[in-house]
Design an enzyme around this catalytic site. Structure first.
Site, PDB file in Angstrom:
ATOM      1  N   LYS A  77     111.902  41.646  39.460  1.00  0.00           N
ATOM      2  CA  LYS A  77     112.753  40.511  39.815  1.00  0.00           C
ATOM      3  C   LYS A  77     112.158  39.213  39.272  1.00  0.00           C
ATOM      4  CE  LYS A  77     114.498  38.064  43.842  1.00  0.00           C
ATOM      5  NZ  LYS A  77     114.752  38.039  45.271  1.00  0.00           N
TER       6      LYS A  77
ATOM      7  N   GLU B 263     100.911  43.870  38.457  1.00  0.00           N
ATOM      8  CA  GLU B 263     100.877  45.311  38.163  1.00  0.00           C
ATOM      9  C   GLU B 263     101.916  45.660  37.091  1.00  0.00           C
ATOM     10  OE1 GLU B 263     101.053  43.953  41.167  1.00  0.00           O
ATOM     11  OE2 GLU B 263     100.039  45.157  42.700  1.00  0.00           O
TER      12      GLU B 263
ATOM     13  N   GLY C  37     114.155  41.919  46.649  1.00  0.00           N
ATOM     14  CA  GLY C  37     113.569  43.026  45.883  1.00  0.00           C
ATOM     15  C   GLY C  37     113.826  44.387  46.519  1.00  0.00           C
ATOM     16  N   ARG C  38     113.603  44.495  47.826  1.00  0.00           N
ATOM     17  CA  ARG C  38     113.731  45.811  48.478  1.00  0.00           C
ATOM     18  C   ARG C  38     115.184  46.165  48.790  1.00  0.00           C
ATOM     19  NH1 ARG C  38     110.907  42.092  51.167  1.00  0.00           N
ATOM     20  NH2 ARG C  38     111.656  41.286  53.170  1.00  0.00           N
TER      21      ARG C  38
ATOM     22  N   GLU D 262     108.192  45.762  55.287  1.00  0.00           N
ATOM     23  CA  GLU D 262     108.117  44.459  54.610  1.00  0.00           C
ATOM     24  C   GLU D 262     109.173  43.521  55.197  1.00  0.00           C
ATOM     25  OE1 GLU D 262     106.674  43.927  50.277  1.00  0.00           O
ATOM     26  OE2 GLU D 262     108.826  43.648  50.099  1.00  0.00           O
TER      27      GLU D 262
ATOM     28  N   HIS E 198     103.944  72.037  59.299  1.00  0.00           N
ATOM     29  CA  HIS E 198     102.666  72.736  59.095  1.00  0.00           C
ATOM     30  C   HIS E 198     101.547  71.746  58.837  1.00  0.00           C
ATOM     31  CE1 HIS E 198     104.723  76.601  59.078  1.00  0.00           C
ATOM     32  NE2 HIS E 198     105.712  75.908  58.555  1.00  0.00           N
TER      33      HIS E 198
ATOM     34  N   LYS F  75      97.255  39.188  47.097  1.00  0.00           N
ATOM     35  CA  LYS F  75      97.482  38.944  45.662  1.00  0.00           C
ATOM     36  C   LYS F  75      96.579  37.815  45.174  1.00  0.00           C
ATOM     37  CE  LYS F  75     102.456  40.051  45.480  1.00  0.00           C
ATOM     38  NZ  LYS F  75     103.794  39.503  45.265  1.00  0.00           N
TER      39      LYS F  75
END
Ligand code: F6P
Length: 532
Positions: free
Chosen positions: A194, A200, A252-253, A338, A369, A497
């Site tokens: 965005k 990253e 963003g999400r 978030e 399990h 950050k």
């Protein structure tokens, strides 16, 4: 309101909710949206609790805030932005005005451009230097990765486009592993960010660019960008014809419905992608129109609030009995944590109750399990959310699917019923007696009375996936309004950050550790002595 709810909870906390569960309750404490069923009858919520919870929706103004969100009011107050991801799935194109301008023509034009590009990639009319594109690599992180990665996996049975890969982590192992499997001459790299500043993503994008440049002369032609920052995509060298933009009113999400969903569209095709949008739109319409006691996002939120803020259960497990939804828990971790992991309300005051819960989970039956032991017999109650399809995609293996469904239903039943000491004794009375029988029986007791909800649907197709994702988005919205927080900012990710940027030269040895705390300095020292 919180006191009333907590008092009521106290008065019924010891009740075994199984005793309330007749057919009428199963009907009354469930709701439908289209073909989707939401069952919350296996909880301790009774009519009084439900009335109080619905009152919470009224006193916090959820309906008004919902309408404000859909109509483009800047409800993301700390960033001064509207929250309009719903416009991306407004397929009917009804006008949505933002500062007097209709946003829909631009949304539709971008969707059309995405469709044209995706079709060209899929049918081979847009080629790389080595011919038809065989692999698509989406480079992004957080909301620019988790949504499309989750959905590409979820809709694998509809996948008839090139292979799709996702690179998110700055750990070089991530991109190295993906690129090793691709041919630079037939790979399309989609840089999804965005802001186009996320360290990253930009680091991985440059690594991908260098990898491609070894074999491809015009690397730019095999790059596309998904971003709100046209100036930055141009500076990176990506031609505007392959840049798919969106506005800052898409968080963003919440962004997989638009350009950030390009990898999904390439994988399943524009028609199936539109079916996904239609599913989301159908849930929007349900959320706007259904009465609260029939409204899935509102009910899912109220169950969440009851378990977390009222009963005090700090986590919730998302347990899809649908292997295709393997990435759903990770996706929901960002969406929910978030969005609602905030300690202050919109006006800056401390929250009077806990913030949103820890969300975690894995598909069933694998989880059975692994961690279900703790869910059944651990000392903390973990409310569970099961998702299950009536049918899988493997018609020839339907019998196996029935076994999966039986396991899902068995888990919610077991969590509710438990097994008391008498039953446990009966289980082992042929093997043990006396004190040893008591001891052995105690290990086999299940407390039960552990709540769960189930979301059931006919089959995980693009439409249903759209319904599920929009359901969870609106659940987050409702919980956020009830808590009085801003679900659409994420200031809590900033500090790490900033410190990482400051630490990079220290790790590289260009700066010393002066001013760092003893622990951080000692860790840097250890890692440097070991070759970092
Ligand atoms: O880490 C915070 C965050 O801003 C998320 O909210 C977002 O989804 C992610 O980083 C990626 O951001 P971008 O799409 O701008 O690269």
């Amino acid at each position: 309101m919180w006191d009333k709810l907590k008092d009521h909870h106290k008065s019924v906390a010891d009740r075994r909710f199984e005793t309330m569960l007749d057919t009428a309750r199963a009907e009354d404490f469930s709701a439908r949206a289209g073909d989707m069923l939401f069952d919350y009858s296996k909880t301790n919520i009774d009519p009084t609790a439900r009335d109080l919870l619905i009152e919470l929706l009224e006193v916090t103004g959820v309906a008004q805030k919902r309408d404000a969100m859909f109509s483009g009011v800047a409800i993301n107050e700390t960033e001064g932005r509207a929250v309009l991801h719903t416009a991306l799935r407004n397929l009917d194109g009804d006008p949505i005005l933002l500062d007097g301008d209709d946003v829909m023509p631009e949304v539709q034009a971008t969707l059309d451009r995405m469709s044209t590009f995706a079709t060209a990639i899929r049918d081979g009319s847009y080629v790389g230097q080595g011919g038809k594109i065989t692999d698509v690599v989406n480079v992004g992180i957080g909301g620019s990765d988790l949504g499309p990665a989750m959905a590409v996996q979820a809709l694998a049975p509809y996948h008839d486009g090139p292979r799709c890969h996702f690179v998110s982590n700055v750990d070089p192992a991530d991109i190295a592993g993906v690129l090793r499997a691709c041919d630079p001459k037939t790979t399309l790299v989609i840089v999804a960010s965005k802001t186009f500043t996320t360290i990253e993503t930009m680091t991985n994008a440059r690594t991908a660019q260098a990898w491609m440049a070894q074999k491809v002369s015009d690397t730019g032609a095999q790059f596309a960008a998904l971003s709100t920052a046209a100036d930055k995509t141009a500076a990176f060298g990506i031609d505007a014809s392959r840049v798919f933009g969106f506005e800052d009113w898409v968080g963003g999400r919440y962004s997989m419905w638009g350009p950030i969903g390009l990898s999904l569209m390439i994988a399943i095709g524009p028609d199936a992608f539109r079916a996904f949008l239609r599913g989301g739109q159908a849930m929007d319409q349900h959320f706007k129109a259904a009465e609260w006691h029939e409204n899935l996002p509102a009910l899912l939120a109220l169950v969440g609030v009851w378990h977390n803020q009222v009963c005090g259960h700090a986590t919730r497990a998302v347990l899809p009995y649908d292997n295709l939804l393997g990435r759903l828990p990770a996706y929901l971790q960002q969406l929910e944590m978030e969005s609602n992991g905030k300690g202050v309300s919109m006006d800056g005051a401390d929250l009077p109750v806990n913030s949103g819960p820890v969300v975690w989970g894995e598909p069933g039956t694998n989880g059975q399990h692994a961690f279900y032991q703790l869910i059944h017999q651990g000392t903390r109650v973990i409310p569970c959310e099961f998702l299950v399809a009536a049918r899988g995609h493997e018609d020839d293996l339907h019998h196996q699917h029935q076994l999966l469904v039986a396991n899902c239903l068995a888990q919610s039943e077991a969590l509710m019923r438990g097994r008391d000491l008498d039953e446990a004794r009966d289980k082992v009375s042929d093997k043990f007696s006396g004190e040893e029988l008591e001891r052995q029986a105690r290990h086999r007791v299940f407390p039960g009375n552990r709540p769960s909800v189930t979301i059931a649907y006919p089959k995980l197709d693009p439409f249903v996936l759209g319904q599920i994702i929009a359901l969870y988005e609106h659940r987050v919205f409702v919980e956020g309004v009830i808590l009085g927080i801003n679900s659409y900012d994420q200031w809590g990710v900033e500090l790490g950050k900033e410190l990482a940027t400051a630490l990079q030269p220290v790790v590289e040895g260009a700066q010393d550790t002066a001013g760092k705390d003893g622990s951080t300095a000692a860790l840097v020292d250890f890692l440097q002595k070991n070759g970092v």
